[in-house]
Design a protein around this motif. Structure first.
Motif, PDB file in Angstrom:
ATOM      1  N   ALA A  84      -8.260   8.155  18.107  1.00  7.73           N
ATOM      2  CA  ALA A  84      -8.615   7.799  19.263  1.00  7.73           C
ATOM      3  C   ALA A  84      -8.528   6.302  19.812  1.00  7.73           C
ATOM      4  CB  ALA A  84     -10.412   7.945  19.364  1.00  7.73           C
ATOM      5  N   PRO A  85      -8.497   5.340  19.003  1.00 11.55           N
ATOM      6  CA  PRO A  85      -8.074   3.937  19.657  1.00 11.55           C
ATOM      7  C   PRO A  85      -6.856   3.692  20.106  1.00 11.55           C
ATOM      8  CG  PRO A  85      -9.359   3.872  17.464  1.00 11.55           C
ATOM      9  CD  PRO A  85      -9.014   5.159  17.637  1.00 11.55           C
ATOM     10  N   ALA A  86      -5.779   4.278  19.241  1.00 12.41           N
ATOM     11  CA  ALA A  86      -4.339   3.983  19.718  1.00 12.41           C
ATOM     12  C   ALA A  86      -4.137   4.887  20.932  1.00 12.41           C
ATOM     13  CB  ALA A  86      -3.503   4.705  18.586  1.00 12.41           C
ATOM     14  N   MET A  87      -4.785   6.176  20.982  1.00  8.01           N
ATOM     15  CA  MET A  87      -4.640   6.942  22.151  1.00  8.01           C
ATOM     16  C   MET A  87      -4.931   6.149  23.378  1.00  8.01           C
ATOM     17  SD  MET A  87      -5.793  10.785  21.353  1.00  8.01           S
ATOM     18  CE  MET A  87      -6.044  11.175  23.049  1.00  8.01           C
ATOM     19  N   ILE A  88      -6.382   5.570  23.377  1.00 11.93           N
ATOM     20  CA  ILE A  88      -6.803   4.807  24.601  1.00 11.93           C
ATOM     21  C   ILE A  88      -5.861   3.968  24.933  1.00 11.93           C
ATOM     22  CG2 ILE A  88      -8.829   3.331  25.518  1.00 11.93           C
ATOM     23  CD1 ILE A  88     -10.438   5.157  23.382  1.00 11.93           C
ATOM     24  N   ILE A  89      -5.473   2.948  24.082  1.00 13.82           N
ATOM     25  CA  ILE A  89      -4.443   1.826  24.419  1.00 13.82           C
ATOM     26  C   ILE A  89      -3.164   2.469  24.851  1.00 13.82           C
ATOM     27  CG2 ILE A  89      -2.992   0.017  23.346  1.00 13.82           C
ATOM     28  CD1 ILE A  89      -5.531  -0.138  21.333  1.00 13.82           C
ATOM     29  N   LEU A 121      -4.955   6.563  35.626  1.00 15.68           N
ATOM     30  CA  LEU A 121      -6.149   6.399  34.864  1.00 15.68           C
ATOM     31  C   LEU A 121      -7.059   7.407  34.801  1.00 15.68           C
ATOM     32  CD1 LEU A 121      -7.150   2.531  35.888  1.00 15.68           C
ATOM     33  CD2 LEU A 121      -6.056   3.413  33.481  1.00 15.68           C
ATOM     34  N   ILE A 122      -7.035   7.957  35.773  1.00 12.55           N
ATOM     35  CA  ILE A 122      -7.839   9.183  35.964  1.00 12.55           C
ATOM     36  C   ILE A 122      -7.349  10.182  34.889  1.00 12.55           C
ATOM     37  CG2 ILE A 122      -8.607  11.428  37.348  1.00 12.55           C
ATOM     38  CD1 ILE A 122      -8.580   9.305  39.795  1.00 12.55           C
ATOM     39  N   ALA A 123      -6.006  10.471  35.082  1.00  8.31           N
ATOM     40  CA  ALA A 123      -5.338  11.370  34.058  1.00  8.31           C
ATOM     41  C   ALA A 123      -5.495  10.975  32.607  1.00  8.31           C
ATOM     42  CB  ALA A 123      -3.888  11.579  34.512  1.00  8.31           C
ATOM     43  N   PHE A 126     -10.321  13.605  27.000  1.00  2.51           N
ATOM     44  CA  PHE A 126     -11.319  14.365  26.322  1.00  2.51           C
ATOM     45  C   PHE A 126     -10.790  15.728  26.234  1.00  2.51           C
ATOM     46  CE2 PHE A 126     -13.827  10.915  28.530  1.00  2.51           C
ATOM     47  CZ  PHE A 126     -14.848  10.738  27.250  1.00  2.51           C
ATOM     48  N   ALA A 127      -9.587  16.259  27.082  1.00  2.00           N
ATOM     49  CA  ALA A 127      -9.094  17.479  26.886  1.00  2.00           C
ATOM     50  C   ALA A 127      -8.582  17.444  25.560  1.00  2.00           C
ATOM     51  CB  ALA A 127      -8.027  17.652  27.829  1.00  2.00           C
ATOM     52  N   GLN A 128      -7.807  16.358  25.271  1.00  2.00           N
ATOM     53  CA  GLN A 128      -6.935  16.335  23.786  1.00  2.00           C
ATOM     54  C   GLN A 128      -8.266  16.254  22.848  1.00  2.00           C
ATOM     55  OE1 GLN A 128      -3.643  15.672  23.490  1.00  2.00           O
ATOM     56  NE2 GLN A 128      -4.132  16.712  21.854  1.00  2.00           N
ATOM     57  N   ILE A 158      -0.090  17.134  36.078  1.00  2.00           N
ATOM     58  CA  ILE A 158       1.276  16.766  35.439  1.00  2.00           C
ATOM     59  C   ILE A 158       1.178  15.632  34.602  1.00  2.00           C
ATOM     60  CG2 ILE A 158       3.651  16.153  35.784  1.00  2.00           C
ATOM     61  CD1 ILE A 158       3.479  18.060  38.335  1.00  2.00           C
ATOM     62  N   PHE A 159       0.468  14.439  35.108  1.00  2.00           N
ATOM     63  CA  PHE A 159       0.008  13.295  34.018  1.00  2.00           C
ATOM     64  C   PHE A 159      -0.488  13.955  32.643  1.00  2.00           C
ATOM     65  CE2 PHE A 159       0.582   8.839  35.059  1.00  2.00           C
ATOM     66  CZ  PHE A 159       1.128   9.201  36.313  1.00  2.00           C
ATOM     67  N   VAL A 160      -1.635  14.775  33.102  1.00  2.00           N
ATOM     68  CA  VAL A 160      -2.510  15.125  31.934  1.00  2.00           C
ATOM     69  C   VAL A 160      -1.590  16.108  30.805  1.00  2.00           C
ATOM     70  CG1 VAL A 160      -4.452  16.724  31.406  1.00  2.00           C
ATOM     71  CG2 VAL A 160      -4.552  15.147  33.377  1.00  2.00           C
TER      72      VAL A 160
END
Lengths: 298, 228
Positions: free
Chosen positions: A269-274, A232-234, A240-242, A31-33
């Motif tokens: 990517a950087p903004a997504m990770i944060i 964090l797992i999600a 990677f799915a994104q 659900i998170f993902v």
């Protein structure tokens, strides 16, 4: 806590809880993902559409076609260029009729190169002047200034009415902002309900902990750690799915939209990770604390 | 020493569950609390566990006035109690050993203490051989013995047993009650047992507090019928 219970114990408890509640843990991660991906995909799409709109809107060029390329006409044009602050004077370019002919023939391809000799003495192409603007909202006013110069035959601006275009862009930006906010709210609602469900499933455990004398903090810590771990797992899965979704679906779709360069995944990517890490931690902490209050209050 | 002084409990729904409760229970005493369903027995237990608070009057345990306890002190207070429930309340996904150890972990005991103490407790309730089993592999009587071992894990001064034999085979009820009586006698632990089982109460010949319609109707040594 007056306690020998170390942080490694809390961590192993959290992992043990995740293992024991495999089904619910997996459901929570999914659900998170799903929430992360829906919100991010939409945001990426919107950012790309905004970029496309910007590219079109910022095609800030006016082209003057000269019926008469005398010194006087050019002086009048140059005077306006030099004095008007809405014109990007360093990027304006005069193209003589001869250059215009060469450019056209070059664009047609090498097999037409003999056309130059045929037309150079009877050139159908007019001299032109490409004017770059600093601010496209004054396009019409500036076009009028040039139109009033004798010797300027035609002033070509973009085919789309620029003011309408700016309005459309503003509406798209505003709508997309609201849609993203709604998606985030829906995600928060779904995720907090999922966490509520996982805690409800363990209300007996919480109840037993209370009756053997566990403090509220002692009960909460493993749940918070568990929430953060699942988050964090999600985040990692969603990231990677994104990536895959963006490269295959979104870029593919966008590349069909004519001349337009969509953002690379690396741009997001950087903004997504944060943002993903922040969301995971916030959901872990608040998602676990808020629904638990009910069961702690005994 | 447990002392109830003019305790009254009215729920927010308006139900007057208990009133005019005056009781003294000495250290190491074994007391049966009996009465019909809805008489107020459960409320009495909830007040002792600090799950509910009296509307008026006060409850003092070893000099601690329960109404003065702050929310954060309640867990520390509860560590002095061992609680046994009718439905056992064992964690289904933990072994017998882990269920008992759980109570000690929660109160911050070290792994070393846990490894030393849990086998002793399981021995005491005669379940050492079941340490690695899960609750669903045990009989009702065995589950209640695990719950009893857990209740003893933190060296409680008081054991509160709410219908401890309600869910187990009648032939095993006596065994559980004997264990409780033994614990009380050997460890000088106060044991309060809420029960319906007349025969059992008669057999043990202990102090019986009979609650009827929210107040103490009778309180003396002897059997169930004497109390009524």
């Amino acid at each position: 806590m007056r306690n020998n219970y170390g942080s490694s114990n809390f961590l192993s408890d959290a992992f043990e809880n995740i293992r024991l509640n495999k089904l619910l843990s997996t459901a929570t991660v999914f659900i998170f993902v799903a929430c992360f991906i829906v919100t991010t995909s939409f945001s990426m799409l919107i950012l790309n559409i905004n970029r496309l709109v910007d590219e079109i809107a910022n095609n800030n060029e006016i082209v003057l076609f000269l019926d008469d390329d005398s010194e006087e006409t050019l002086d009048n044009i140059n005077e306006i260029i030099a004095s008007n602050s809405f014109i990007d004077r360093n990027n304006c370019q005069y193209i003589t009729a001869d250059e215009g002919l060469k450019n056209l023939i070059e664009a047609l391809g090498p097999e037409y190169s003999q056309l130059y000799d045929e037309f150079k003495n009877d050139n159908p192409i007019r001299a032109s002047y490409e004017i770059k603007l600093n601010d496209i909202s004054y396009t019409d006013d500036i076009a009028l200034l040039f139109r009033n110069i004798d010797g300027v035959g035609e002033v070509r601006t973009q085919q789309i009415r620029i003011d309408e275009f700016i309005n459309i862009k503003n509406v798209i930006s505003l709508l997309s902002l609201w849609l993203i906010i709604i998606l985030i709210i829906v995600s928060i609602f779904i995720i907090s309900n999922t966490i509520k469900m996982t805690i409800y499933a363990r209300k007996t455990e919480i109840n037993i902990m209370k009756f053997v004398g566990a403090t509220d903090a002692f009960i909460r810590i493993p749940y918070i750690i568990e929430g953060i771990i699942l988050g964090l797992i999600a985040s990692v899965v969603a990231f990677f799915a994104q990536w895959l979704i963006y490269e295959t679906l979104i870029l593919n779709g966008l590349s069909k939209l004519a001349v337009f360069t969509p953002y690379d995944f690396a741009y997001f990517a950087p903004a997504m990770i944060i943002l993903y890490v922040i969301a995971a931690v916030l959901f872990g902490v608040f998602g676990s604390l808020l629904p638990m209050r009910k069961y702690l209050n005994v | 020493m447990i002392e109830f002084c003019n305790v009254e409990k009215q729920y927010s729904t308006g139900v007057l569950a208990l009133y005019d409760i005056n009781l003294k229970i000495k250290d190491g005493e074994f007391v049966f609390i009996v009465g019909a369903s809805g008489a107020g027995k459960s409320t009495l237990i909830k007040l002792l566990m600090c799950e509910e608070h009296p509307t008026s009057g006060k409850i003092v345990i070893d000099g601690i006035d329960l109404s003065q306890l702050r929310h954060k002190d309640i867990p520390i207070y509860r560590r002095q109690l061992g609680i046994v429930f009718q439905d056992f309340r064992l964690l289904p996904n933990k072994t017998v050993f882990e269920n008992v150890a759980f109570a000690m972990r929660v109160t911050g005991k070290s792994n070393k203490e846990i490894r030393q103490k849990v086998p002793k407790l399981l021995n005491m309730v005669d379940l050492a051989h079941r340490a690695k089993n899960y609750p669903n592999q045990l009989s009702g009587g065995e589950m209640q013995r695990v719950a009893l071992a857990r209740a003893l894990a933190n060296n409680p001064k008081v054991i509160i047993a709410d219908e401890p034999t309600g869910n187990i085979d009648p032939s095993l009820s006596h065994e559980i009650m004997s264990l409780l009586a033994g614990i009380s006698k050997r460890g000088n632990i106060t044991v309060i047992v809420v029960t319906h089982e007349k025969e059992l109460v008669d057999k043990f010949n202990k102090r019986v507090v009979y609650i009827s319609d929210g107040t103490v109707a009778a309180d003396h040594e002897g059997g169930y019928s004497d109390a009524q």
